[in-house]
Design an enzyme around this catalytic site. Structure first.
Site, PDB file in Angstrom:
ATOM      1  N   THR A 270       0.813  -1.220   0.000  1.00 35.89           N
ATOM      2  CA  THR A 270       0.000   0.000   0.000  1.00 35.89           C
ATOM      3  C   THR A 270       0.841   1.262   0.000  1.00 35.89           C
ATOM      4  O   THR A 270       0.472   2.264  -0.612  1.00 35.89           O
ATOM      5  CB  THR A 270      -0.935   0.001   1.230  1.00 35.89           C
ATOM      6  OG1 THR A 270      -1.803  -1.137   1.145  1.00 35.89           O
ATOM      7  CG2 THR A 270      -1.785   1.261   1.286  1.00 35.89           C
TER       8      THR A 270
ATOM      9  N   THR B 294       1.231  -4.119   4.383  1.00 34.09           N
ATOM     10  CA  THR B 294       0.979  -4.465   5.787  1.00 34.09           C
ATOM     11  C   THR B 294       0.283  -5.803   5.968  1.00 34.09           C
ATOM     12  O   THR B 294       0.262  -6.337   7.072  1.00 34.09           O
ATOM     13  CB  THR B 294       0.134  -3.371   6.470  1.00 34.09           C
ATOM     14  OG1 THR B 294      -1.115  -3.240   5.782  1.00 34.09           O
ATOM     15  CG2 THR B 294       0.865  -2.042   6.467  1.00 34.09           C
ATOM     16  N   ASP B 295      -0.294  -6.378   4.903  1.00 31.16           N
ATOM     17  CA  ASP B 295      -1.054  -7.616   5.068  1.00 31.16           C
ATOM     18  C   ASP B 295      -0.216  -8.740   5.665  1.00 31.16           C
ATOM     19  O   ASP B 295      -0.707  -9.524   6.476  1.00 31.16           O
ATOM     20  CB  ASP B 295      -1.633  -8.068   3.724  1.00 31.16           C
ATOM     21  CG  ASP B 295      -2.881  -7.286   3.331  1.00 31.16           C
ATOM     22  OD1 ASP B 295      -3.383  -6.504   4.157  1.00 31.16           O
ATOM     23  OD2 ASP B 295      -3.362  -7.463   2.197  1.00 31.16           O
TER      24      ASP B 295
END
Length: 330
Positions: free
Chosen positions: A18, A94-95
């Site tokens: 992201t 960030t996942d």
């Protein structure tokens, strides 16, 4: 003679996520587009902190990263340290940030800080948090107090240990926490303030075998045993179960898992998100006393996802017999 101090060297590698995402057109979803130089262009303060070395290692959403790419990231970061970097920062999605950080943490032998960061808002959104997180990660990495702490995750002005950090919210800005412990430190006026000393972690050798797989299954109410019964013939080298409460499963699962544990290592963790598994409290079939008697190991405070990574690396090194010892560190 005038003494000229040598500038610190900061290496920054980007993997996508992201923090690098933008929309190609209004109304379209964001995708990874910004390379490492593009990320740094909006953080001019970085050039004031250190001499910068940059690399775009890939441009992927972090859900599509794999162990093979993480070995390449590790090799790149180690090479940067050997060439004089005082800190290494990795930006990614960030996942899977909590998992990649722990993977690298188990293999990072240098006292030089390796810091991972990302963003919850894309680069094209108002109030994008990526630039601030990148600056904070650099400030933490270059601080003398960050040396010898292994791999750190810096996000939202908080500093987390790679072994403890978890993503606890899907879209909130404060998406990361270290449940049960709190963060290791925070940024105050651009300087890291640590609340506790760094925890020692046994560094593993690079695995020579990388072709094996470890399964992760979650216990749930009235779950059948179909997947468990099929597991032995699917070729998995290990199994992690995200169990109920303090590390429990149903009676039917306990029977199926006993048969599996006779063939491959089985670790029981807790699916709750916080707290340890028990060792000697519950005596019912499927409780931790029963499961331990059937040859399974309890994960302690290590979350199921990180248990899978630890077991995969230990199997690859031929050190699976040391699994209980490593779990005991948490």
């Amino acid at each position: 003679m005038t003494h000229i101090s040598k500038r610190a060297v900061l290496s920054v590698g980007s993997l996508g996520g992201t923090v690098s995402m933008q929309a190609a057109a209004p109304g379209q979803g964001v995708t990874p587009t910004l390379d490492c130089l593009g990320l740094l262009a909006v953080v001019p303060q970085l050039a004031e902190l250190a001499e910068l070395r940059t690399a775009t290692l890939c441009l992927l959403p972090s859900a599509s990263l794999g162990f093979a790419q993480l070995f390449e990231v590790l090799a790149w970061a180690q090479a940067e340290v050997e060439q004089g970097a005082q800190a290494v920062v990795i930006t990614q999605g960030t996942d899977t940030l909590e998992e990649t950080a722990y993977f690298l943490h188990l293999l990072w032998s240098s006292p030089t800080p390796l810091v991972l960061t990302g963003a919850m808002r894309s680069a094209s959104q108002p109030g994008a948090d990526g630039p601030a997180n990148l600056l904070a990660a650099a400030q933490v990495g270059l601080a003398a107090s960050s040396r010898g702490r292994g791999v750190l995750v810096v996000i939202n002005d908080e500093i987390h240990s790679a072994a403890k950090v978890r993503k606890v919210a899907s879209l909130a800005m404060a998406a990361f926490a270290s449940p049960g412990d709190g963060c290791d430190g925070y940024l105050l006026e651009g300087k890291p303030v640590y609340r506790q000393p760094g925890a020692a972690c046994s560094v593993l050798p690079l695995p020579t075998n990388r072709g094996h797989t470890v399964a992760l299954l979650e216990a749930s109410l009235d779950a059948d045993t179909g997947l468990l019964e099929a597991l032995p013939r699917l070729g998995y080298a290990g199994l992690v179960v995200a169990g109920f409460g303090a590390g429990h499963v149903s009676a039917s699962w306990a029977e199926a898992l006993q048969r599996i544990a006779e063939q491959i290592p089985v670790v029981i963790a807790t699916r709750t998100g916080s707290g340890p598994t028990a060792t000697a409290t519950y005596g019912f079939v499927g409780g931790e006393i029963d499961l331990r008697s059937k040859g399974m190991l309890m994960a302690g405070r290590l979350c199921p996802r990180k248990c899978r990574i630890l077991l995969w690396l230990l199997l690859g090194c031929g050190l699976e017999q040391a699994l209980e010892e490593h779990l005991g560190q948490y």
